[in-house]
Enzyme design. Structure first.
Site, PDB file in Angstrom:
ATOM      1  N   ASP A 101      58.247  10.028  14.263  1.00 57.79           N
ATOM      2  CA  ASP A 101      57.484   8.825  14.238  1.00 57.79           C
ATOM      3  C   ASP A 101      56.749   8.478  12.981  1.00 57.79           C
ATOM      4  O   ASP A 101      55.920   9.422  12.193  1.00 57.79           O
ATOM      5  CB  ASP A 101      56.275   8.759  15.355  1.00 57.79           C
ATOM      6  CG  ASP A 101      55.777   7.717  16.093  1.00 57.79           C
ATOM      7  OD1 ASP A 101      56.563   6.736  15.870  1.00 57.79           O
ATOM      8  OD2 ASP A 101      54.918   7.632  16.787  1.00 57.79           O
ATOM      9  N   HIS A 148      65.614   1.198  20.504  1.00 62.23           N
ATOM     10  CA  HIS A 148      64.437   0.700  20.143  1.00 62.23           C
ATOM     11  C   HIS A 148      64.215   0.281  18.590  1.00 62.23           C
ATOM     12  O   HIS A 148      63.583  -0.505  18.181  1.00 62.23           O
ATOM     13  CB  HIS A 148      63.601   2.081  20.369  1.00 62.23           C
ATOM     14  CG  HIS A 148      62.108   1.975  19.981  1.00 62.23           C
ATOM     15  ND1 HIS A 148      61.202   1.238  20.537  1.00 62.23           N
ATOM     16  CD2 HIS A 148      61.229   2.473  18.981  1.00 62.23           C
ATOM     17  CE1 HIS A 148      59.965   1.161  20.044  1.00 62.23           C
ATOM     18  NE2 HIS A 148      60.019   2.167  18.946  1.00 62.23           N
TER      19      HIS A 148
END
Lengths: 404, 404
Positions: A218, A311
């Site tokens: 992330d 995504h």
């Protein structure tokens, strides 16, 4: 590039500082991230455990992300006006300044006594509803967030009049800070919600991007922001209103992850859902996390390498559209869901940006509409606040240009 | 004294290890705490980030307390018998062994990939109800805890058939461990509850006693226990039943703290409630945390210095009564209470002892009856488990002597 390099130098210093803090050493004095980065390089034996409180911008935005964060929201009490709010903001300024330097005398519980600040930062914002109530015109970017398809918001854990973000590498120090902020809010504010988040040690003390609870690397391709700069994707450079100059906007979304369902999906499904290989964080068809993402790439049969609903395809900022934002997210786990059999865990997504109307909102609209990840997540908290400019010196306080 | 000294040596090594871990260094290989403590002294450049998995006793009891812990409880599924439970225990043994050495391939979420183990430990226990169900006689000390006056237990977050304690200095590594344990429990077990706890950095990496969320120095006068020893207050030396030899008993109580009320009490009230000065941790009338407690001391008017109902008076083990236990507690915060205005926060009290009937139960009866602290706390979780002996080698597994 200068900003990026000085940030990198500082991160090296920060890692050693966390190491020193972990060893129980008390070595701190302020080392302003972007004003004296060379000190971290030339004096490795004295490492920062503190982040400078004063500045044109608030700390806790461009600074490295400590391992722990608490996010609090308050509403104005029924009788609270400008005077009571001013008093709270002045008390909070004293609290933040003391805790930033390691002075725990402001902690009413004494829990933080004997702990080091661990790069403590406090960051304060105000909500649109509060401005409406006090008869102050909202800055245009401070919209109410639209309802996004699929949101399952917990009303009591969303929105709010006032926002406080607290960060530290020491969960006990942070607990004392939460108590100090709650206590000094006094009767002027009614606590609305509090969310606690964490990151891994490596991601907080080096330039490594951490993993979220789905195992995704992330923060890849996050933008670089320096506290010493102005303008850009995060800092407000525009003097209308003047009280927001040097500030920013923060969006916070708590995203519950359906971890058991995610773990039941096979590796190919997971990789295609994200658009990256879970193992390396590399884009599909590439090898390293830092490899460039080519969203137009096709395989020999002409099929897109990165699926339409992946995504990263939908989350990628459209070039030249002002969609860039600084992500500063934390993981959370509340243990097991009451009455259920799985964890209540996921991501506290936090983004800082100059204008949510051109950045967070259009990106989130795309994601809400067709992100393949949606079947594994649900948003339960949503909030947006105007983040005040920094407190510049000992005479200044949070929101002086707004309330003073 | 030898045990205490070797523990102290190890703690020094541990602090440096945590520092190294915080600096993102990967330096680990097992260094068994009590078998090779001198290594920590003679080779300060190579520090442990791992705790040895194999041994006569399980890890996570006598070892230092990492900054983060998750406590999980499971019930047997309706159709689960000895065979299914054996399979789960064997899978868990493999999970614990892998994670103890930093091998994260067992983590189904991949969240821990790239993180260091941070002194990871896993500790497994079984509940009395499970033994009843499988037709195995309970060891005598494995009672059902009595109802204590004032308990406000959350039934869904108490009791249970199986217990797992997971500890690590890295919250992200720990998250992967929780996922691995949940996943490999398979259909044999139904998750019952999960509680997450934290400690301060200093208290986890040095011999400093940390503070709990009421600001009390917690862990003073804790007993010293070595994993290399046998018998004593913690380890079971008695071969009846043989499957518990080398094991222990764990009691876990979640104690919610009414922090706003506590912080509203004046300093004298707080000190007299505990029987110690909050600022120093010293007993009333003394100066240092380590000063001996003289519960018989009186002032010039003949009044007891430590009040009748002070927490430390009632909690102090009665000499020669076998009341000693090893405390290994963590703080918790779930953020704000849903629908309320204060934090849901407090202490996850954890004690390990040879016989809860002579230690935890009589001490808790005294506390429940008259502890001055009771008006600021409420117990919401209560649980007791038989902690299995250690897994001694690669052929062994959790509970082999019980189930095999």
């Amino acid at each position: 590039m200068a900003g990026k390099n000085s940030r990198r130098s500082f991160l090296v210093g920060s890692a050693a500082a966390a190491a020193a803090a972990a060893a129980g050493l008390s070595v701190g004095r302020e080392l302003a991230p972007d004003t004296a980065p060379e000190a971290a390089t030339t004096a490795p034996s004295v490492q920062p455990t503190t982040v400078e409180f004063h500045g044109a911008h608030q700390p806790g935005i461009a600074d490295p992300t400590p391992t722990h964060a608490s996010f609090l929201s308050f509403d104005l009490a029924a009788e609270t006006g400008r005077t009571q709010l001013t008093q709270t903001m002045q008390r909070w300024t004293a609290v933040a300044s003391a805790l930033a330097s390691g002075d725990t005398s402001v902690d009413p519980s004494s829990v933080s006594s004997g702990s080091g600040p661990g790069m403590f930062t406090m960051t304060v914002g105000v909500g649109g509803g509060m401005l409406d109530r006090l008869g102050i015109a909202r800055p245009e970017p401070l919209i109410d967030l639209p309802a996004f398809p699929g949101d399952r918001l917990d009303h009591d854990a969303s929105y709010g009049d006032i926002f406080v973000q607290l960060c530290s590498n020491d969960a006990i120090y942070l607990s004392g800070a939460v108590r100090a902020v709650r206590r000094t809010a006094g009767d002027a504010l009614v606590p609305r919600w509090q969310l606690n988040g964490f990151r891994g040690v490596a991601a907080s003390t080096s330039s490594t991007n951490g993993r979220n609870l789905m195992g995704q690397v992330d923060g890849t391709n996050n933008i670089a922001v320096s506290r010493g700069s102005s303008g850009g994707a995060v800092w407000i450079d525009d003097p209308s209103p003047e009280w927001m100059q040097g500030g920013s906007y923060v969006v916070l979304r708590r995203i519950r992850m359906l971890l058991s369902e995610w773990e039941s999906a096979d590796g190919v499904t997971r990789d295609r859902t994200i658009g990256r290989h879970t193992s390396s964080g590399a884009p599909l068809g590439a090898r390293d996390e830092s490899d460039p993402v080519d969203l137009a790439a096709v395989d020999t049969s002409g099929t897109l390498t990165t699926p339409d609903d992946a995504h990263i395809r939908l989350a990628a900022p459209r070039r030249g559209a002002g969609e860039e934002m600084l992500r500063r997210s934390y993981s959370y786990s509340n243990g097991q869901i009451a009455g259920g059999t799985d964890e209540d865990a996921g991501l506290i997504f936090v983004s800082y940006q100059r204008d949510p109307r051109t950045s967070f909102v259009p990106v989130q609209r795309r994601l809400a509409e067709s992100d393949a990840l949606n079947r594994f997540t649900e948003a339960t908290t949503s909030a947006i606040f105007a983040v005040l400019p920094g407190v510049v010196d000992d005479d200044d306080w949070y929101g002086r240009r707004l309330l003073g």
